[in-house]
Scaffold this active site. Sequence first.
Site, short mmCIF file in Angstrom:
data_model
loop_
_atom_site.label_atom_id
_atom_site.label_comp_id
_atom_site.label_asym_id
_atom_site.label_seq_id
_atom_site.Cartn_x
_atom_site.Cartn_y
_atom_site.Cartn_z
N ALA A 38 -42.90 1.94 -44.36
CA ALA A 38 -42.18 2.67 -43.33
C ALA A 38 -43.18 3.13 -42.28
O ALA A 38 -44.35 3.36 -42.59
CB ALA A 38 -41.47 3.86 -43.96
N GLY A 97 -42.49 0.79 -48.10
CA GLY A 97 -41.23 0.13 -47.76
C GLY A 97 -41.36 -1.39 -47.68
O GLY A 97 -40.37 -2.11 -47.82
N GLU A 148 -41.14 -2.47 -51.24
CA GLU A 148 -39.75 -2.28 -51.66
C GLU A 148 -38.85 -3.38 -51.10
O GLU A 148 -37.89 -3.81 -51.76
CB GLU A 148 -39.26 -0.90 -51.23
CG GLU A 148 -39.95 0.21 -52.02
CD GLU A 148 -39.76 1.59 -51.41
OE1 GLU A 148 -40.05 1.75 -50.21
OE2 GLU A 148 -39.32 2.50 -52.13
N GLU A 183 -47.04 5.90 -51.58
CA GLU A 183 -46.38 7.11 -51.05
C GLU A 183 -46.97 8.39 -51.62
O GLU A 183 -47.10 9.40 -50.95
CB GLU A 183 -44.87 7.08 -51.32
CG GLU A 183 -44.08 6.21 -50.35
CD GLU A 183 -44.06 4.74 -50.72
OE1 GLU A 183 -44.89 4.31 -51.55
OE2 GLU A 183 -43.21 4.02 -50.17
N1 DAK Z 1 -46.96 3.14 -40.32
C1 DAK Z 1 -47.41 3.18 -39.03
N2 DAK Z 1 -48.52 2.57 -38.61
C2 DAK Z 1 -49.24 1.87 -39.52
C3 DAK Z 1 -48.84 1.78 -40.88
C4 DAK Z 1 -47.64 2.46 -41.27
N3 DAK Z 1 -47.14 2.39 -42.52
N4 DAK Z 1 -49.76 1.03 -41.55
C5 DAK Z 1 -50.68 0.65 -40.63
N5 DAK Z 1 -50.38 1.14 -39.41
C6 DAK Z 1 -51.11 0.96 -38.17
C7 DAK Z 1 -52.38 1.81 -38.14
O1 DAK Z 1 -52.10 3.12 -37.75
C8 DAK Z 1 -53.20 1.06 -37.11
O2 DAK Z 1 -52.72 1.38 -35.83
P1 DAK Z 1 -53.76 1.66 -34.60
O3 DAK Z 1 -54.64 2.76 -35.05
O4 DAK Z 1 -54.48 0.35 -34.43
O5 DAK Z 1 -52.86 2.01 -33.45
C9 DAK Z 1 -52.84 -0.40 -37.36
O6 DAK Z 1 -51.59 -0.37 -38.08
C10 DAK Z 1 -53.85 -1.13 -38.22
O7 DAK Z 1 -54.05 -0.38 -39.41
P2 DAK Z 1 -55.50 0.05 -39.91
O8 DAK Z 1 -56.46 0.21 -38.78
O9 DAK Z 1 -55.32 1.22 -40.83
O10 DAK Z 1 -55.92 -1.26 -40.73
P3 DAK Z 1 -56.92 -1.34 -41.97
O11 DAK Z 1 -57.16 -2.78 -42.19
O12 DAK Z 1 -58.11 -0.45 -41.77
O13 DAK Z 1 -56.09 -0.75 -43.21
C11 DAK Z 1 -54.10 -0.49 -44.58
C12 DAK Z 1 -54.94 -1.44 -43.66
C13 DAK Z 1 -52.79 -1.23 -44.93
C14 DAK Z 1 -54.88 -0.23 -45.87
C15 DAK Z 1 -53.84 0.85 -43.83
O14 DAK Z 1 -53.32 0.54 -42.53
C16 DAK Z 1 -52.87 1.73 -44.54
O15 DAK Z 1 -53.22 2.37 -45.54
N6 DAK Z 1 -51.63 1.83 -44.00
C17 DAK Z 1 -50.62 2.74 -44.50
C18 DAK Z 1 -49.98 2.13 -45.73
C19 DAK Z 1 -48.99 3.09 -46.33
O16 DAK Z 1 -49.32 4.22 -46.72
N7 DAK Z 1 -47.76 2.64 -46.43
C20 DAK Z 1 -46.70 3.37 -47.03
C21 DAK Z 1 -45.94 4.06 -45.95
S1 DAK Z 1 -44.87 5.28 -46.62
C22 DAK Z 1 -38.40 8.22 -46.65
C23 DAK Z 1 -38.29 6.95 -46.16
C24 DAK Z 1 -39.21 6.00 -46.55
C25 DAK Z 1 -40.25 6.31 -47.39
C26 DAK Z 1 -40.35 7.62 -47.86
C27 DAK Z 1 -39.43 8.56 -47.52
N8 DAK Z 1 -37.48 9.22 -46.20
C28 DAK Z 1 -36.60 8.94 -45.07
C29 DAK Z 1 -37.44 10.50 -46.82
C30 DAK Z 1 -41.25 5.32 -47.65
C31 DAK Z 1 -42.42 5.48 -47.00
C32 DAK Z 1 -43.45 4.50 -46.85
O17 DAK Z 1 -43.30 3.28 -46.82
#
Ligand code: DAK
Length: 255
Positions: free
Chosen positions: A62, A107, A110, A130
């Site tokens: 997400a 997401g 998922e 998460e």
């Molecule tokens: N959202 C927004 N931007 C994201 C992103 C994300 N999930 N993942 C990556 N990006 C963006 C980064 O901010 C960066 O943007 P800029 O800084 O260049 O503008 C760009 O993508 C490249 O990412 P990185 O520079 O971080 O790239 P790296 O190779 O260094 O790292 C990585 C790759 C995949 C390890 C890292 O980007 C990372 O950890 N990303 C986040 C992964 C994550 O935590 N995903 C889970 C998201 S939480 C709910 C609804 C849904 C959910 C929960 C509740 N409710 C409505 C209550 C579920 C939530 C999720 O899915």
Amino acid sequence: MSIELTRRDEFAVIRIDRAAALNALNYEMLRAIGRALDQVESSDARAVFFIGAGEKAFCAGADIGELLGRSIPDEYAGTRLGQEIYSRIESFPLPSVAIVNGYALGGGCELALACTFRLGTAAARFGLPEVKLGLVPGYGGTQRLPRLVGMGIALEMLMTGRMVPAEEALRIGLLNRIVEGDPLAAAIQYARAFSGHGLLALRLVRDAALRGRDTSLREGLRIEADLTTISMRSDDGREGARAFLEKRAAIFKDR
Ligand code: DAK
């Protein structure tokens, strides 16, 4: 355009096209997936593929930027939106294949879990991180992951948030297969193993397995009996038996 619907041979391809943010899904993109599914449903496609744009990610989850500053009713509505789209994919009239060509996190993981099959490149990485954000997966991860890989491994993934690489994902049953070369071409080859079968039988057999998974064996067998009976009464069921007896290839009409 962040969700792109195209066609490759007899298959619909939904591409998550936001490579600059590792294909992170915002709510508008979720709704666009729903609209793409509407189009696929009224087409003559034999299966639907999901793939991420670029070389790095299937979908990094997400859009984290969108998760802040929303009211509780909005949060709830957002979660239900994602859950409904993913449940629709799970029970869609066509089989679905996630082509995991990099990170499949939150997401994104998922979404892959909701698909009928998961193929991965060597770069595939699955995770539900998460908990590292102080959150609980909201699009079905706490429910579908334990059902697919078992409770012990699922709890470990959910509670550590660690990423599982392709080889491990294959071993624990999260991936059906690791593919080499052009992932879309590999998915087409993979899907041809089932895409010639009637869509009705494919749907019924998948639904029997998925519905049975969530109930007792006794109830599951009842579901199986119901769906088997439907298949036997279908045009395709009759055609399949007739074709066998006449020693010819069956011509299915998906009904
Ligand atoms: N959202 C927004 N931007 C994201 C992103 C994300 N999930 N993942 C990556 N990006 C963006 C980064 O901010 C960066 O943007 P800029 O800084 O260049 O503008 C760009 O993508 C490249 O990412 P990185 O520079 O971080 O790239 P790296 O190779 O260094 O790292 C990585 C790759 C995949 C390890 C890292 O980007 C990372 O950890 N990303 C986040 C992964 C994550 O935590 N995903 C889970 C998201 S939480 C709910 C609804 C849904 C959910 C929960 C509740 N409710 C409505 C209550 C579920 C939530 C999720 O899915």
